[in-house]
Design an enzyme around this catalytic site. Structure first.
Site, short mmCIF file in Angstrom:
data_model
loop_
_atom_site.label_atom_id
_atom_site.label_comp_id
_atom_site.label_asym_id
_atom_site.label_seq_id
_atom_site.Cartn_x
_atom_site.Cartn_y
_atom_site.Cartn_z
N SER A 103 -5.30 0.72 0.25
CA SER A 103 -6.04 1.19 1.41
C SER A 103 -7.48 1.52 1.01
CB SER A 103 -5.30 2.39 2.03
OG SER A 103 -5.75 2.64 3.34
N GLU A 208 -5.04 -7.20 3.74
CA GLU A 208 -4.07 -6.51 4.60
C GLU A 208 -4.85 -5.49 5.40
OE1 GLU A 208 -3.12 -3.06 4.41
OE2 GLU A 208 -4.55 -2.67 2.80
N HIS A 278 0.39 -1.71 4.45
CA HIS A 278 0.87 -0.39 4.85
C HIS A 278 2.31 -0.52 5.37
CE1 HIS A 278 -3.41 0.37 4.52
NE2 HIS A 278 -3.18 1.67 4.64
#
Length: 323
Positions: A103, A208, A278
């Site tokens: 992230s 992602e 995630h």
């Protein structure tokens, strides 16, 4: 038993219960867990002010731990990138400390790669993954074990048939010793044009994201496209894009639309379905390592065993995980 150093370089830990569960689970697995003195610090939305978080990164680098694991992502790393001592981080990595996270950690990982060429790992966070309620994902745990044991050699997953139809295997032939890079798409795009992103030519880019509508994903990919980044890659691999909602006026515009559109814009092969993002089931990916990518039917293989200089008389997929 491995020494795991937990630190917080981004947002403040809000879910203290998940943090405690993560620590307890790692200890139950037999690891020594060292918690950074500022791991639970809080300043506005951040895990301490900028100086506090920079110091935490440097303590993680000086810890001598086997793994420096982030507590969580969120936001906060891009603003402190100029303050990080990259040589110290690279020296720690050279001595065996593996930095693991995802992230917002994408900013740190690509900065380390652009400044030093050192390899970090896209993988779990303490709270979100090890601190999950119930059982932690077994594939994630197995991949983490492989990292600790120095056995992780690659990952495999099944791609949709439409990927095979759009990407003949011959187009993936020769993807060897390509630099793997990428991570969270929004964070990557935020680094474009800065000294903290040096997109490798002939790389394998994986992306992602979470909470991003497909039109936003397309807009970010368009930025990478117009910046000339995508055309220089040997492959583009989509991980998991989750937690978004389409709306009636999309009128059929969805994530697959974006993938199909991207394929009209680049000759580069585009694969989907990589178990990373995630989501609970996530593999660990070496950002900055040299990898091989191959497609056999619907089975995709991303292999990096040779990056660690291990003996390869055995099957390079023996330690691969996927779903």
């Amino acid at each position: 038993m491995s020494h795991i150093y937990v630190f917080s370089p981004s947002s403040a830990v809000r879910d203290k219960a998940a943090f405690r569960r993560g620590v307890a689970r790692l200890k139950a697995l037999g690891h020594e867990v060292e918690i950074d003195e500022a791991a639970l610090a809080s300043h506005m939305r951040f895990a301490g002010d900028d100086e506090t978080r920079i110091a935490a990164i440097h303590r993680a680098a000086a810890s001598g731990a086997d793994v420096a694991l982030i507590s969580r992502g969120g936001y906060g790393l891009t603003r402190i990138l100029p303050g990080i001592r990259y040589k110290a981080v690279a020296k720690a990595i050279g001595k065996g400390t593996q930095f693991v996270g995802l992230s917002d950690f994408t900013a740190f990982q690509n900065a380390v790669l652009s400044k030093t060429g050192a390899v970090t790992w896209s993988g779990p966070a303490l709270g979100e993954d090890f601190g999950a309620e119930g059982e932690a994902d077994d594939i994630m745990l197995a991949c983490f074990d492989d990292l600790l044991l120095g056995q992780g050699e690659g990952t495999g997953w099944r791609v949709p048939q439409r990927d095979v139809d759009a990407t003949p295997a011959r187009r993936l032939q020769g993807i060897e010793h390509a630099t793997l890079w990428g991570g969270n798409l929004a964070v990557l795009v935020s680094l474009l044009g800065t000294p903290y992103l040096a997109p490798p030519d002939g790389g394998v880019l994986f992306v992602e994201d979470v909470n991003e509508h497909p039109f936003r994903i397309e807009r970010m990919l368009t930025q990478l496209l117009h910046a000339g980044v995508l055309a220089k890659q040997k492959a583009i691999v989509f991980g998991q894009f989750t937690n978004y909602r389409t709306v009636p006026h999309d009128k059929g515009f969805k994530l697959q639309t974006v993938v199909d559109w991207l394929r009209t814009q680049v000759k580069t092969p585009v694969l989907t379905g990589l178990p990373f993002g995630h989501v609970p089931t996530k593999v660990l990916l070496p950002v900055g390592a040299r990898v091989d990518l191959a497609l056999s039917g619907r089975d995709a293989f991303l292999v990096w065993g040779h990056a660690h200089g291990h003996d390869h008389d055995h099957d390079p997929h023996a330690h691969s995980h996927g779903h």
